[in-house]
Design a protein around this motif. Structure first.
Motif, PDB file in Angstrom:
ATOM      1  N   GLY A 219       0.813  -1.205   0.000  1.00 16.40           N
ATOM      2  CA  GLY A 219       0.000   0.000   0.000  1.00 16.40           C
ATOM      3  C   GLY A 219       0.848   1.256   0.000  1.00 16.40           C
ATOM      4  N   LEU A 220       1.885   1.273   0.818  1.00 15.15           N
ATOM      5  CA  LEU A 220       2.776   2.430   0.870  1.00 15.15           C
ATOM      6  C   LEU A 220       3.501   2.635  -0.458  1.00 15.15           C
ATOM      7  CD1 LEU A 220       4.370   2.121   4.428  1.00 15.15           C
ATOM      8  CD2 LEU A 220       2.932   3.980   3.593  1.00 15.15           C
ATOM      9  N   ALA A 221       3.962   1.531  -1.039  1.00 22.35           N
ATOM     10  CA  ALA A 221       4.646   1.627  -2.331  1.00 22.35           C
ATOM     11  C   ALA A 221       3.714   2.191  -3.393  1.00 22.35           C
ATOM     12  CB  ALA A 221       5.156   0.249  -2.756  1.00 22.35           C
ATOM     13  N   SER A 222       2.449   1.762  -3.379  1.00 22.17           N
ATOM     14  CA  SER A 222       1.473   2.265  -4.348  1.00 22.17           C
ATOM     15  C   SER A 222       1.245   3.762  -4.166  1.00 22.17           C
ATOM     16  CB  SER A 222       0.146   1.517  -4.194  1.00 22.17           C
ATOM     17  OG  SER A 222       0.312   0.128  -4.405  1.00 22.17           O
ATOM     18  N   VAL A 223       1.104   4.191  -2.902  1.00 24.82           N
ATOM     19  CA  VAL A 223       0.885   5.611  -2.613  1.00 24.82           C
ATOM     20  C   VAL A 223       2.073   6.443  -3.083  1.00 24.82           C
ATOM     21  CG1 VAL A 223       0.627   7.308  -0.770  1.00 24.82           C
ATOM     22  CG2 VAL A 223      -0.688   5.185  -0.686  1.00 24.82           C
ATOM     23  N   MET A 224       3.270   5.980  -2.786  1.00 23.78           N
ATOM     24  CA  MET A 224       4.470   6.757  -3.115  1.00 23.78           C
ATOM     25  C   MET A 224       4.769   6.754  -4.610  1.00 23.78           C
ATOM     26  SD  MET A 224       6.924   5.827   0.108  1.00 23.78           S
ATOM     27  CE  MET A 224       6.409   6.270   1.766  1.00 23.78           C
ATOM     28  N   LEU A 225       4.527   5.623  -5.274  1.00 23.33           N
ATOM     29  CA  LEU A 225       4.726   5.590  -6.721  1.00 23.33           C
ATOM     30  C   LEU A 225       3.757   6.540  -7.414  1.00 23.33           C
ATOM     31  CD1 LEU A 225       5.251   1.775  -7.421  1.00 23.33           C
ATOM     32  CD2 LEU A 225       6.932   3.587  -7.724  1.00 23.33           C
ATOM     33  N   GLY A 226       2.528   6.562  -6.919  1.00 21.89           N
ATOM     34  CA  GLY A 226       1.533   7.450  -7.513  1.00 21.89           C
ATOM     35  C   GLY A 226       1.893   8.915  -7.380  1.00 21.89           C
ATOM     36  N   ILE A 273      12.023  -6.196  -3.473  1.00 19.57           N
ATOM     37  CA  ILE A 273      11.769  -5.184  -4.502  1.00 19.57           C
ATOM     38  C   ILE A 273      10.840  -4.103  -3.965  1.00 19.57           C
ATOM     39  CG2 ILE A 273      10.754  -4.774  -6.781  1.00 19.57           C
ATOM     40  CD1 ILE A 273      11.591  -7.581  -7.553  1.00 19.57           C
ATOM     41  N   ALA A 274       9.775  -4.526  -3.265  1.00 16.77           N
ATOM     42  CA  ALA A 274       8.820  -3.558  -2.718  1.00 16.77           C
ATOM     43  C   ALA A 274       9.500  -2.619  -1.732  1.00 16.77           C
ATOM     44  CB  ALA A 274       7.667  -4.299  -2.039  1.00 16.77           C
ATOM     45  N   GLY A 275      10.355  -3.176  -0.863  1.00 22.29           N
ATOM     46  CA  GLY A 275      11.064  -2.331   0.094  1.00 22.29           C
ATOM     47  C   GLY A 275      12.005  -1.353  -0.581  1.00 22.29           C
ATOM     48  N   ILE A 276      12.702  -1.827  -1.613  1.00 19.36           N
ATOM     49  CA  ILE A 276      13.625  -0.960  -2.348  1.00 19.36           C
ATOM     50  C   ILE A 276      12.863   0.159  -3.054  1.00 19.36           C
ATOM     51  CG2 ILE A 276      15.224  -0.873  -4.305  1.00 19.36           C
ATOM     52  CD1 ILE A 276      16.167  -3.666  -3.493  1.00 19.36           C
ATOM     53  N   LEU A 277      11.682  -0.159  -3.591  1.00 24.64           N
ATOM     54  CA  LEU A 277      10.865   0.864  -4.253  1.00 24.64           C
ATOM     55  C   LEU A 277      10.494   1.982  -3.289  1.00 24.64           C
ATOM     56  CD1 LEU A 277       8.418  -1.185  -6.526  1.00 24.64           C
ATOM     57  CD2 LEU A 277      10.175   0.430  -7.274  1.00 24.64           C
ATOM     58  N   ILE A 278      10.122   1.604  -2.064  1.00 21.24           N
ATOM     59  CA  ILE A 278       9.753   2.614  -1.070  1.00 21.24           C
ATOM     60  C   ILE A 278      10.959   3.475  -0.701  1.00 21.24           C
ATOM     61  CG2 ILE A 278       8.996   2.957   1.312  1.00 21.24           C
ATOM     62  CD1 ILE A 278       7.173   0.596   1.026  1.00 21.24           C
ATOM     63  N   ILE A 279      12.114   2.831  -0.523  1.00 24.69           N
ATOM     64  CA  ILE A 279      13.325   3.580  -0.184  1.00 24.69           C
ATOM     65  C   ILE A 279      13.680   4.555  -1.297  1.00 24.69           C
ATOM     66  CG2 ILE A 279      15.810   3.384   0.234  1.00 24.69           C
ATOM     67  CD1 ILE A 279      15.207   0.677   1.588  1.00 24.69           C
ATOM     68  N   SER A 281      11.638   5.816  -3.500  1.00 24.22           N
ATOM     69  CA  SER A 281      10.608   6.860  -3.528  1.00 24.22           C
ATOM     70  C   SER A 281      10.865   7.915  -2.457  1.00 24.22           C
ATOM     71  CB  SER A 281       9.222   6.240  -3.344  1.00 24.22           C
ATOM     72  OG  SER A 281       8.920   5.323  -4.378  1.00 24.22           O
ATOM     73  N   LEU A 282      11.233   7.454  -1.257  1.00 25.24           N
ATOM     74  CA  LEU A 282      11.518   8.394  -0.174  1.00 25.24           C
ATOM     75  C   LEU A 282      12.730   9.256  -0.494  1.00 25.24           C
ATOM     76  CD1 LEU A 282      10.947   6.065   2.923  1.00 25.24           C
ATOM     77  CD2 LEU A 282       9.541   8.023   2.258  1.00 25.24           C
ATOM     78  N   ALA A 283      13.771   8.625  -1.039  1.00 24.14           N
ATOM     79  CA  ALA A 283      14.978   9.375  -1.391  1.00 24.14           C
ATOM     80  C   ALA A 283      14.683  10.397  -2.482  1.00 24.14           C
ATOM     81  CB  ALA A 283      16.077   8.414  -1.842  1.00 24.14           C
ATOM     82  N   ALA A 284      13.919   9.977  -3.499  1.00 26.65           N
ATOM     83  CA  ALA A 284      13.577  10.888  -4.593  1.00 26.65           C
ATOM     84  C   ALA A 284      12.723  12.047  -4.094  1.00 26.65           C
ATOM     85  CB  ALA A 284      12.857  10.126  -5.699  1.00 26.65           C
ATOM     86  N   ALA A 285      11.798  11.747  -3.160  1.00 24.90           N
ATOM     87  CA  ALA A 285      10.954  12.812  -2.603  1.00 24.90           C
ATOM     88  C   ALA A 285      11.791  13.831  -1.830  1.00 24.90           C
ATOM     89  CB  ALA A 285       9.892  12.201  -1.689  1.00 24.90           C
ATOM     90  N   ASN A 286      12.774  13.346  -1.074  1.00 25.98           N
ATOM     91  CA  ASN A 286      13.647  14.255  -0.336  1.00 25.98           C
ATOM     92  C   ASN A 286      14.463  15.134  -1.278  1.00 25.98           C
ATOM     93  OD1 ASN A 286      12.808  13.322   2.164  1.00 25.98           O
ATOM     94  ND2 ASN A 286      14.399  11.748   2.272  1.00 25.98           N
TER      95      ASN A 286
END
Length: 296
Positions: A219-226, A273-279, A281-286
């Motif tokens: 769910g978090l990965a989906s929110v952040m990818l979006g 893969i899901a965990g890496i996607l979230i990481i 996404s967080l790095a890109a957002a920062n």
């Protein structure tokens, strides 16, 4: 194949919308999701095996999810337990409750049971294939849920939820009890998650108490990818990008599942893969926020 990716993305987007509600609107990190998702699935399966209509099963699953979320909110409100710990406690208890719902079984098949999807396939038989009928059905379902959320967040209560996530103290000064808002918000969020689990069980043909393992990460990965697909503060766009993010996440998981063997990846690596996607996404957002602050 493509239809399957979109169908799964749409089903899990309902869950992602619930995660979006707690994490982004309420600023309430909630791990109850890992328990309420399979709860919706097992309630749906139990109802169908008892001869209860699919629509009544969906309502029951939603109600079960709402109750699970309200338990988490009450633990947080009454006992002053931090969000994460309250969610972990409820999630842990739900594992035993879900097994109880399935009469002390870990899973329950739905292959020979009349589900909502079998009815949809029957209505469209001879017109379109079952895959396309499932896709059209879930497009309509997600559109209805998304539109309902959009309208809800434009009401006075919806606006107060947004204010609660930004500044709880301001809400208190207006004479509003934030505990009640959290009770309602976390309950509705987990109701959506359980509804997603109920649909997932019917689509996959079984319910399992382990369906929710790592679902909050999805769910978090989906929110952040979006959030990288569309940029806007309009609530209709915010919910739309959650849906699109869920579909994109499922597409990435599909590619990892079926083509990962080229780089010696196995299905066991999907959570990695899901965990890496979230990481990422967080790095890109920062990085993006730092650039925007630098420009201003």
């Amino acid at each position: 194949m493509i239809e399957g990716i979109f169908v799964e993305g749409l089903i899990y987007s309902i869950m992602a919308l619930g995660v979006f509600f707690t994490f982004r609107i309420l600023d309430f990190p909630d791990l109850t999701v890992d328990g309420s998702f399979p709860m919706g699935a097992v309630i749906m399966a139990a109802c169908l095996h008892q001869g209860i209509t699919p629509l009544a099963g969906l309502v029951t699953a939603f109600a079960g999810g709402v109750m699970a979320g309200m338990v988490t909110a009450e633990i947080h409100n009454r006992l002053k337990v931090p969000h994460l710990l309250a969610g972990i406690l409820t999630m842990t208890m739900l594992y035993s409750i879900n097994i109880r719902i399935l009469s002390n079984r870990a899973n329950l098949p739905l292959l020979r049971v009349d589900t909502l999807l079998t009815r949809v396939h029957g209505w469209t038989e001879g017109i379109i294939t079952p895959e396309w009928s499932s896709l059209i059905f879930f497009i309509l379902v997600v559109l209805i849920i998304k539109k309902g959320l959009d309208l809800f967040f434009l009401t006075d209560m919806g606006l107060v939820f947004g204010a609660l996530g930004n500044n709880e103290q301001m809400v208190r000064t207006q004479g509003i009890n934030p505990g009640i808002l959290k009770l309602i918000g976390v309950g509705l969020s987990n109701g959506l998650v359980a509804l997603s689990g109920a649909f997932a069980a019917q689509y996959q043909g079984f319910a399992d108490v382990n369906l929710g393992q790592g679902i909050v990460v999805s769910g978090l990965a989906s929110v952040m990818l979006g959030e990288f697909l569309l940029r806007s503060n309009r609530i209709s766009t915010l919910t739309l990008r959650v849906v699109l993010g869920s579909i994109l996440f499922k597409a990435i998981m599909y590619l990892g599942r079926y083509y990962g063997y080229y780089i010696n990846m196995t299905p066991n690596d999907l959570k990695l893969i899901a965990g890496i996607l979230i990481i990422i996404s967080l790095a890109a957002a920062n990085i993006r926020n730092a650039r925007e602050q630098g420009r201003s």
